[in-house]
Scaffold this motif. Structure first.
Motif, PDB file in Angstrom:
ATOM      1  N   ARG A  48       0.826  -1.185   0.000  1.00  0.00           N
ATOM      2  CA  ARG A  48       0.000   0.000   0.000  1.00  0.00           C
ATOM      3  C   ARG A  48       0.869   1.246   0.000  1.00  0.00           C
ATOM      4  O   ARG A  48       2.002   1.205   0.470  1.00  0.00           O
ATOM      5  CB  ARG A  48      -0.917   0.010   1.230  1.00  0.00           C
ATOM      6  N   ARG A  49       0.298   2.344  -0.491  1.00  0.00           N
ATOM      7  CA  ARG A  49       1.041   3.606  -0.564  1.00  0.00           C
ATOM      8  C   ARG A  49       1.463   4.082   0.826  1.00  0.00           C
ATOM      9  O   ARG A  49       2.575   4.577   1.016  1.00  0.00           O
ATOM     10  CB  ARG A  49       0.178   4.658  -1.257  1.00  0.00           C
ATOM     11  N   ALA A  50       0.589   3.929   1.801  1.00  0.00           N
ATOM     12  CA  ALA A  50       0.913   4.349   3.170  1.00  0.00           C
ATOM     13  C   ALA A  50       2.130   3.604   3.695  1.00  0.00           C
ATOM     14  O   ALA A  50       2.962   4.173   4.407  1.00  0.00           O
ATOM     15  CB  ALA A  50      -0.289   4.134   4.084  1.00  0.00           C
ATOM     16  N   ASP A  51       2.269   2.334   3.331  1.00  0.00           N
ATOM     17  CA  ASP A  51       3.430   1.552   3.759  1.00  0.00           C
ATOM     18  C   ASP A  51       4.711   2.077   3.114  1.00  0.00           C
ATOM     19  O   ASP A  51       5.752   2.162   3.751  1.00  0.00           O
ATOM     20  CB  ASP A  51       3.243   0.076   3.394  1.00  0.00           C
ATOM     21  N   LEU A  52       4.623   2.439   1.827  1.00  0.00           N
ATOM     22  CA  LEU A  52       5.791   2.971   1.125  1.00  0.00           C
ATOM     23  C   LEU A  52       6.229   4.316   1.682  1.00  0.00           C
ATOM     24  O   LEU A  52       7.423   4.622   1.699  1.00  0.00           O
ATOM     25  CB  LEU A  52       5.494   3.096  -0.372  1.00  0.00           C
ATOM     26  N   GLU A  53       5.287   5.144   2.118  1.00  0.00           N
ATOM     27  CA  GLU A  53       5.629   6.458   2.663  1.00  0.00           C
ATOM     28  C   GLU A  53       6.415   6.342   3.960  1.00  0.00           C
ATOM     29  O   GLU A  53       7.141   7.252   4.332  1.00  0.00           O
ATOM     30  CB  GLU A  53       4.368   7.286   2.863  1.00  0.00           C
ATOM     31  N   ARG A  54       6.293   5.213   4.643  1.00  0.00           N
ATOM     32  CA  ARG A  54       7.029   5.019   5.906  1.00  0.00           C
ATOM     33  C   ARG A  54       8.457   4.541   5.677  1.00  0.00           C
ATOM     34  O   ARG A  54       9.259   4.507   6.594  1.00  0.00           O
ATOM     35  CB  ARG A  54       6.282   4.033   6.795  1.00  0.00           C
ATOM     36  N   VAL A  55       8.788   4.162   4.455  1.00  0.00           N
ATOM     37  CA  VAL A  55      10.130   3.678   4.143  1.00  0.00           C
ATOM     38  C   VAL A  55      11.076   4.869   4.053  1.00  0.00           C
ATOM     39  O   VAL A  55      10.808   5.850   3.372  1.00  0.00           O
ATOM     40  CB  VAL A  55      10.129   2.896   2.797  1.00  0.00           C
ATOM     41  N   ASP A  56      12.192   4.783   4.752  1.00  0.00           N
ATOM     42  CA  ASP A  56      13.226   5.817   4.698  1.00  0.00           C
ATOM     43  C   ASP A  56      14.150   5.481   3.533  1.00  0.00           C
ATOM     44  O   ASP A  56      14.975   4.562   3.621  1.00  0.00           O
ATOM     45  CB  ASP A  56      13.991   5.843   6.019  1.00  0.00           C
TER      46      ASP A  56
ATOM     47  N   GLY B  52      16.653   7.024   2.210  1.00  0.00           N
ATOM     48  CA  GLY B  52      18.083   7.209   2.487  1.00  0.00           C
ATOM     49  C   GLY B  52      18.676   6.004   3.187  1.00  0.00           C
ATOM     50  O   GLY B  52      19.754   5.516   2.823  1.00  0.00           O
ATOM     51  N   GLN B  53      17.983   5.502   4.194  1.00  0.00           N
ATOM     52  CA  GLN B  53      18.469   4.318   4.908  1.00  0.00           C
ATOM     53  C   GLN B  53      18.475   3.092   3.994  1.00  0.00           C
ATOM     54  O   GLN B  53      19.365   2.261   4.069  1.00  0.00           O
ATOM     55  CB  GLN B  53      17.611   4.057   6.148  1.00  0.00           C
ATOM     56  N   ALA B  54      17.465   2.991   3.139  1.00  0.00           N
ATOM     57  CA  ALA B  54      17.410   1.864   2.204  1.00  0.00           C
ATOM     58  C   ALA B  54      18.617   1.891   1.265  1.00  0.00           C
ATOM     59  O   ALA B  54      19.232   0.844   1.003  1.00  0.00           O
ATOM     60  CB  ALA B  54      16.106   1.901   1.406  1.00  0.00           C
ATOM     61  N   LEU B  55      18.985   3.063   0.767  1.00  0.00           N
ATOM     62  CA  LEU B  55      20.156   3.183  -0.110  1.00  0.00           C
ATOM     63  C   LEU B  55      21.440   2.822   0.629  1.00  0.00           C
ATOM     64  O   LEU B  55      22.312   2.141   0.081  1.00  0.00           O
ATOM     65  CB  LEU B  55      20.260   4.601  -0.671  1.00  0.00           C
ATOM     66  N   VAL B  56      21.553   3.280   1.867  1.00  0.00           N
ATOM     67  CA  VAL B  56      22.752   2.979   2.648  1.00  0.00           C
ATOM     68  C   VAL B  56      22.890   1.471   2.830  1.00  0.00           C
ATOM     69  O   VAL B  56      23.984   0.919   2.740  1.00  0.00           O
ATOM     70  CB  VAL B  56      22.706   3.705   4.017  1.00  0.00           C
TER      71      VAL B  56
END
Length: 140
Positions: free
Chosen positions: A1-9, A11-15
């Motif tokens: 869901r879109r709301a779940d994606l908005e909670r993803v950081d 920057g941290q995912a890239l790191v």
């Protein structure tokens, strides 16, 4: 869901994708820091969503800073959104030295009457940075 994606950081995912063994994650934080420390001691988030990184910070927190902050190993100037004490944009600059010299006087004249409890020094490049009102500064 879109709301779940908005909670993803993002920057941290890239790191997390960078190879830890080579130290690239540390280098990423050096080149594109999530936050920059300003002269008042606040750590302010940098917005990388546009063409140029943006730092939105209250004007008084940058007193004493003579040059605009830079990222990417000093190669990219940060566009500074100077905010009034109410958090509204008062000026935008990528050249803080020029703003203190040329633009600050008019911003000071406009906002000093509206925000009398906040410091508005004659020479902001040599003034003490603060997050507080002048009343709070006097009390210590």
């Amino acid at each position: 869901r879109r709301a779940d994606l908005e909670r993803v950081d993002a920057g941290q995912a890239l790191v997390r994708l960078l190879p830890w063994a080579t130290g690239e994650a540390v280098r990423f934080e050096e080149l594109a820091p999530e936050r920059l420390e300003v002269p008042s001691g606040s750590r302010v988030r940098v917005d990388y969503g546009g063409e140029q990184p943006v730092l939105a910070v209250k004007l008084q927190e940058l007193f004493g800073l003579r040059e605009s902050p830079r990222v990417a190993g000093g190669r990219v100037p940060v566009l500074v959104h100077l905010l009034s004490p109410a958090g509204r944009p008062a000026a935008v600059t990528a050249d803080l030295a020029s703003f203190w010299r040329d633009g600050y006087r008019s911003v000071r004249a406009e906002l000093r009457g509206r925000y009398p409890k906040h410091p508005w020094p004659e020479d902001p490049s040599a003034a003490e940075p603060t997050r507080h009102t002048t009343a709070r500064l006097r009390r210590g």
